[in-house]
Design an enzyme around this catalytic site. Structure first.
Site, short mmCIF file in Angstrom:
data_model
loop_
_atom_site.label_atom_id
_atom_site.label_comp_id
_atom_site.label_asym_id
_atom_site.label_seq_id
_atom_site.Cartn_x
_atom_site.Cartn_y
_atom_site.Cartn_z
N LEU A 81 0.87 -1.18 0.00
CA LEU A 81 0.00 0.00 0.00
C LEU A 81 0.90 1.23 0.00
O LEU A 81 1.80 1.35 0.84
CB LEU A 81 -0.90 0.00 1.24
CG LEU A 81 -2.10 0.95 1.26
CD1 LEU A 81 -3.02 0.70 0.08
CD2 LEU A 81 -2.87 0.78 2.57
N ASP A 82 0.71 2.13 -0.97
CA ASP A 82 1.57 3.30 -1.12
C ASP A 82 1.66 4.11 0.18
O ASP A 82 0.68 4.16 0.95
CB ASP A 82 1.04 4.22 -2.22
CG ASP A 82 1.30 3.68 -3.62
OD1 ASP A 82 2.04 2.68 -3.73
OD2 ASP A 82 0.77 4.25 -4.58
N PRO A 83 2.77 4.78 0.43
CA PRO A 83 2.88 5.63 1.62
C PRO A 83 1.78 6.68 1.71
O PRO A 83 1.29 6.98 2.80
CB PRO A 83 4.26 6.29 1.46
CG PRO A 83 5.04 5.30 0.67
CD PRO A 83 4.06 4.70 -0.30
N ALA A 85 -1.20 6.41 0.78
CA ALA A 85 -2.51 5.77 0.92
C ALA A 85 -2.74 5.33 2.35
O ALA A 85 -1.81 5.07 3.10
CB ALA A 85 -2.61 4.57 -0.02
N ARG A 216 -3.18 4.37 -9.28
CA ARG A 216 -2.56 5.60 -9.78
C ARG A 216 -2.55 5.63 -11.31
O ARG A 216 -2.78 6.67 -11.93
CB ARG A 216 -1.12 5.70 -9.26
CG ARG A 216 -1.03 6.11 -7.79
CD ARG A 216 0.42 6.25 -7.36
NE ARG A 216 1.09 4.96 -7.19
CZ ARG A 216 2.29 4.67 -7.67
NH1 ARG A 216 2.95 5.57 -8.39
NH2 ARG A 216 2.83 3.50 -7.44
#
Length: 355
Positions: A81-83, A85, A216
């Site tokens: 999970l992206d930072p 997010a 994204r």
């Protein structure tokens, strides 16, 4: 065939770490380190913690924090999970790491907001603008576009992603100013819905998608087709495989539970979900203690007679209600593939009943 041997590799985030924001830098109690900082003894912990990951923390760092809170010997996560997010980051500890693939292969649901009028090299708010437009899409134009992004589609991953190209991460190449040669690949989007349009410059969506989908990139591609460009400005994951928002625990709540457990009030086991939670879509098969003993030694078991199961394929095996193994069933023969050894801290009866 799946081996019972598991080696946990360091997980990579789609966006490289930008510093350590661990709110609990100092350890508690236990043996002192050589540098004088306290250290807790590692222990066997088995189960899942579905962290409601805060914005700004990498997935790798989140695993390290949870692993330390539990003093767990082994941990890993089931999908980066992206930072930037927030939301569900399932963290497997101990024997639960053997079930990670079943979660990673499951569906994921996201709620995200796209800012129109600007495309960025990272496809989110941290990047630099690469294209701009004064055009803003209408609600009608957005809804008319959504069917093009539903079902199996071809998607080119973001330049800043963890995909490896000749042994090097794409985001490292992008940071060095290289043009990353990424090729489109098939992904599946089961559902994509426009749920809110707070103003002309922003739209909020919900998407349910399969493994390997980049939200994204979805925002980037919609912006290009609409002719207005776009990037993600907010992203939250609400579902990962069997784990939904009802299973998530915020980091602050987990830390508070750790504090209470350290003082003898409550147990960290209350925050654990059972290992078998990841196997909800797999049939369960109960065996006798005699058969369980054979399976535990890695030996196959013949299932004959009136009570023999009439299914085939992967099953998870239990004995006296306790998870024993993942096995392959066929032609009346049960062959163990992964055997579980659940000695140590496991999910409490409260967690099991509520799961």
């Amino acid at each position: 065939m799946v081996s019972d041997q598991l080696t946990l590799q360091p997980e990579q985030d789609d966006r490289a770490p930008r510093g350590n924001n661990d709110p609990r830098q100092n350890g508690r109690g236990g043996k002192p380190k050589q540098n004088g900082q306290p250290r807790r003894d590692k222990r066997d912990v088995h189960g899942w913690v579905v962290l409601d990951k805060p914005i700004g923390m990498t997935s790798t760092h989140a695993v390290a924090v949870v692993k330390r809170l539990f003093s767990a010997k082994r941990a890993g996560h089931a999908g980066t999970l992206d930072p930037l997010a927030s939301g569900g980051l399932p963290i497997a500890m101990g024997e639960a790491t053997k079930t990670v693939p079943f979660v990673m292969d499951g569906r994921k649901r996201y709620r995200f907001t796209v800012a129109w009028g600007e495309e960025r090299d990272t496809d989110d708010t941290e990047g630099r603008a690469t294209a701009t437009s004064e055009l803003r899409p209408s609600v009608e134009a957005i809804r008319a576009l959504l069917p093009q992004f539903t079902g199996e589609i071809e998607q080119t991953p973001p330049q800043y992603s963890a995909i490896k190209i000749q042994g090097e991460r794409a985001y490292d190449m992008a940071r060095d100013g290289e043009i990353v040669p990424l090729v489109p690949r098939p992904v599946v989007i089961h559902e994509l819905t426009l749920v809110d349009q707070p103003d002309d410059g922003h739209s909020t969506f919900e998407a349910e998608c399969g493994k390997g989908t980049y939200v994204r990139a979805l925002a980037r591609d919609m912006g290009r087709i609409l002719g207005c460009y776009g990037h993600i400005c907010a992203l939250r994951r609400t579902l990962v495989g069997p784990f939904g928002e009802q299973d998530m625990i915020p980091l602050e709540q987990l830390e508070a539970l750790c504090d209470r457990a350290a003082s003898g009030e409550g147990s960290l086991a209350d925050a654990l979900l059972p290992v078998e939670t990841a196997l909800d879509d797999i049939p369960a098969l109960a065996v006798t203690r005699a058969d369980a003993a054979r399976l535990h030694r890695g030996q196959a078991v013949l299932l004959r007679g009136r009570d023999a199961p009439n299914c085939s394929g992967t099953v998870y095996v239990t004995v006296a209600g306790r998870l024993l193994a993942l096995a392959e069933l066929g032609n009346g023969e049960l062959i163990p593939k992964r055997v579980f050894n659940l000695n140590g801290l496991t999910a409490s009866s409260i967690a099991k009943e509520s799961n």
